[in-house]
Motif scaffolding. Sequence first.
Motif, PDB file in Angstrom:
ATOM      1  N   PRO A 489      -1.739  11.476   5.329  1.00  0.00           N
ATOM      2  CA  PRO A 489      -1.046  11.892   4.102  1.00  0.00           C
ATOM      3  C   PRO A 489       0.141  10.995   4.047  1.00  0.00           C
ATOM      4  N   TYR A 491       2.760   7.774   3.045  1.00  0.00           N
ATOM      5  CA  TYR A 491       3.151   6.577   2.382  1.00  0.00           C
ATOM      6  C   TYR A 491       4.405   5.914   2.628  1.00  0.00           C
ATOM      7  N   ILE A 501       3.025  12.475   1.279  1.00  0.00           N
ATOM      8  CA  ILE A 501       2.621  12.858   0.032  1.00  0.00           C
ATOM      9  C   ILE A 501       2.636  14.062  -0.490  1.00  0.00           C
ATOM     10  N   LEU A 508      -6.484  13.432   0.573  1.00  0.00           N
ATOM     11  CA  LEU A 508      -6.114  12.044   0.380  1.00  0.00           C
ATOM     12  C   LEU A 508      -7.681  11.354   1.025  1.00  0.00           C
ATOM     13  N   TRP A 532      -4.883   0.972  -2.520  1.00  0.00           N
ATOM     14  CA  TRP A 532      -4.708   1.950  -1.514  1.00  0.00           C
ATOM     15  C   TRP A 532      -3.112   2.174  -1.676  1.00  0.00           C
ATOM     16  N   ALA A 534      -0.160   5.471  -2.740  1.00  0.00           N
ATOM     17  CA  ALA A 534       0.065   6.794  -3.409  1.00  0.00           C
ATOM     18  C   ALA A 534       0.164   6.992  -4.885  1.00  0.00           C
ATOM     19  N   LEU A 540       0.031   3.320   1.159  1.00  0.00           N
ATOM     20  CA  LEU A 540      -0.183   4.046   2.064  1.00  0.00           C
ATOM     21  C   LEU A 540      -0.358   3.646   3.430  1.00  0.00           C
ATOM     22  N   GLU A 541      -0.430   4.664   4.348  1.00  0.00           N
ATOM     23  CA  GLU A 541      -0.603   4.449   5.731  1.00  0.00           C
ATOM     24  C   GLU A 541      -1.973   3.556   6.098  1.00  0.00           C
TER      25      GLU A 541
END
Length: 923
Positions: A489, A491, A501, A508, A532, A534, A540-541
Amino acid sequence: MEYNFREIEKKWQQYWRDQHTYQSEIKADKPKYYVLDMFPYPSGAGLHVGHPLGYIASDIFARFKRLKGFNVLHPMGYDAYGLPAEQYAIQTGQHPEVTTVKNIARYREQLEKIGFCYDWNREVRTCDPKYYKWTQWAFMQMFKSYYNTELDKARPIDELIAYFEKNGSEGCNAATNGKNAFTAEQWNAMTKVEKENALMDYRIAYRGNTMVNWCPKLGTVLANDEVSEGVSLRGGYPVVQKMMSQWCLRVSAYAGRLLRDLDNLDWTDSIKETQRNWIGYSEGAEMQFPLVGSDEKMLIFTTRADTIFGVTFMVLAPESEYVEKVTTAEQKAAVEAYLDEVKHKTERERMIEKKVSGVFSGSYAVNPVTGKNIPIYISDYVLAGYGTGAIMAVPAHDSRDYAFAKHFNLDIVPLIEGADVSEESFDAKEGIVMNSNNDKLQLNGLQVKEAIAKTKKFIEEEGIGKVKVNYRLRDAIFSRQRYWGEPFPIYYDADGQPQVIEESELPLQLPEVDKFLPTESGEPPLGRAKNWVATNDQPLELCTMPGFAGSSAYYLRYMDPHNDEALVGEEANGYWRQVDLYVGGTEHATGHLIYSRFWNKFLFDYGYVCEAEPYKKLFNQGMIQGRSNFVYRIKDTNTFVSLNLKDEYDVTPIHVDVNIVSNDVLDIEKFRAWRPEFADAEFILEKDKYICGWAIEKMSKSMFNVVNPDDIVDRYGADTLRLYEMFLGPVEASKPWDTNGIDGVNRFLKKLWNMVFDGDAVRLTEEKPTADNLKTLHKLIKKVTADVEVLSYNTSVAAFMICVNELYTQKCVSKAIFDELIVVLAPFAPHITEELWHVLGHEGTICDAQWPAFNEEYLKESNVKYTVMFNGKPRFNIEVPVGTDKAEVERLALSDKGAEKWLAGKAPKKVIVVPNKIVNVVV
RNA sequence: GCUCGGAUGGUGGAAUCGGUAGACACGAGGGACUUAAAAUCCCUUGGCCUUUAGGCUGUGCGGGUUCAAGUCCCGCUCCGAGUACCA
């Protein structure tokens, strides 16, 4: 009526489903009992007979507790994220979710056939967004927390920020992997990014630059417990050490509590010991060694402070941050060459070689006690991740330092009286100290233990160092460069800083990708996902969480599986609290069982859960090995010779499918049909049978020794399978799967059946049970009650057989006896007992019956048998009334006519009377 | 190397606090029923010697403690599991 297990089992399994017999709910007025199995990874191969061993054991326990009046929670679910499904996806393009769902369906079907009392309404799957929402949520809380070492618990990171604003990092009592100290002014002057970087060193879930186990073949990093002997546990691919920026969990902060709290757990000593070793407590001292010609001081860790007078050199780990500082211009080339060499060695190579290697840095340090200058070396036998990554070397009393000193021709100064160090070092922590006196510190003549204590005190007083506890346990590396796992979760903001997030955005969801491979630029598979980002459009990761993420708190989710507001609601957690009995294999000792305890403790710190430990009692079932069968082919022919005749020929053993062999006797027709090349096989038999050879091997397809529980259920029924797996031996013992004795338990069930039925009519009557009947029954109840409580099931099954045989001999037809007998048997063989329960005219389900109490009165004998022994040899028996005192027993024994012969006219020297057992006469 | 387990008949395994070792089951041998087979039932089954009964020996090896040791103590051998440069 025949014992038709197929019909009976199908019928009652359907009944239990229809009646929701195994659905559990909170009942405040009833005591609870939580029985849990380690949930399986649903592999494509399905269950084999090894899996149910533990499940049957826990199922019996759960049913037993229910009959004893407990409100039992006994759930099951799936550890659904994992490598095999992803590897399969890479090869075939099949989405891992499709594979996983299919495998789960198969598992469910197989599990239902065995008649487990799982509450399927509570099933969890780690890959379900409703479930992994809470995995992500927990990670988020860890990100927002630091570990307060004074309170010894996790606290919100905001508290730490407030502290920094006031006091800087000085005295902040927070667990950290950072080394940078700062004042309040410095902190307040930091930019946002600088502050966040500093905080990262304190968060419980943090991004850190660490040495990781990188597996190039799998394209991902692995945790320490996923690597064994330098290769990955899954797949067995080589693993190398690599510096990488990764998500980590500060498990090490919990090392002390994880160690201490083991003492109060009802686990076996061996698994506690394994965890203790893995956590690796060691008490020692940190000491500063000043660098010659510099203000710089180097910190080392040692458990042998007493050997300070024998320090003849220092060694740094190649990755140590001191390396750069101590390398002189002349040695620069040599050091760089060495570092390069080390970097390219895999863990495995390092281990296999075990060759002494290292390089001189060019610098010297000052021994803080003797004042002597000692050379500083760099070598990979010192590990960066343990202690301070630097050591003081005492070659006389450490075998690794010794080997290094011999190789580089360094001084070896013995410090223990009588220790011969000409051939090898003397590592033992014992003996009398010598060569250790100067005007500052005197250790000569002391025992090693005393010397350690004195030196520690000395260095603390002198400000040279301090007493320190070190743990071997490392932080868990939490990133995996894979697709099939929980997304983080997280970013990355405009500054490239990781941020969580919003909680409202959870779960997510794992995005779709076109391929399950890394991107062309080497990013993890999530790099392929479209959009991809947030909700704030920040990226995001790309990594996902490891396998142990989803399994760390699943036992909590079972308590309240449909709650969308919390991982587990207060009411549910307050009632079910923790797992009372956890059943699974020992292979999770250093992985799942550590992470899960850590995760629980973190939640406990915030009061999200009410117990400090997740699993009160742990029971480890053994592994089921395969038992392979062989046929012996005479060389260059298609003729096979039976086991005991094979020595007369020149033969090659060939694995044969164990499913066409019964009691080591080969089914010749099935063998001919098994493989086309054996269609016209000839046999040399013994006693008209072909006897196969056998061996214990791993259960695997290539050995043709995989036994599927479905086949056993088909042939003998689930009740027979359950009883047989328990009868095979202690549940905790590893043993080969061997069907050779299964007929025995099957016969027992048939016998029980035939005692109830006479043709189609019920044989049993309302006739009053005889004293013998009652004695037999109550002996059973007593034995089984005691055995089940400690999971000693093999002896329980034996007790059932004895009981039924005795009742058979007594020609017992009393219904009252069987009413109780089947209740005691119900946990073991739920189907047949449920059928008999109804046949004998009872209502509802036998699962709600009451466990019968045994009555000592029925077990009492009017006479007691004593074995009379002369000089330790049993000679004859006497019977005396209950309650006869010792003196009277002795008199009766000696006056018995049998005694004459053995006394032979002499007077006994000594007579020992053991109550109710033995009279031993020494002549 | 270190830590923790384990070694009992042909086989899987029992044996509570030291108290008649081998429960229970498989396998094997013999018998009953059956035209036969399957199924079922009965008997025998650690080894050796005698066989009516009995005797000796026996829990990986060598010692010890004890009236009594599979069990407790000391010293070995072998097997399994975990861990491994942790200072």
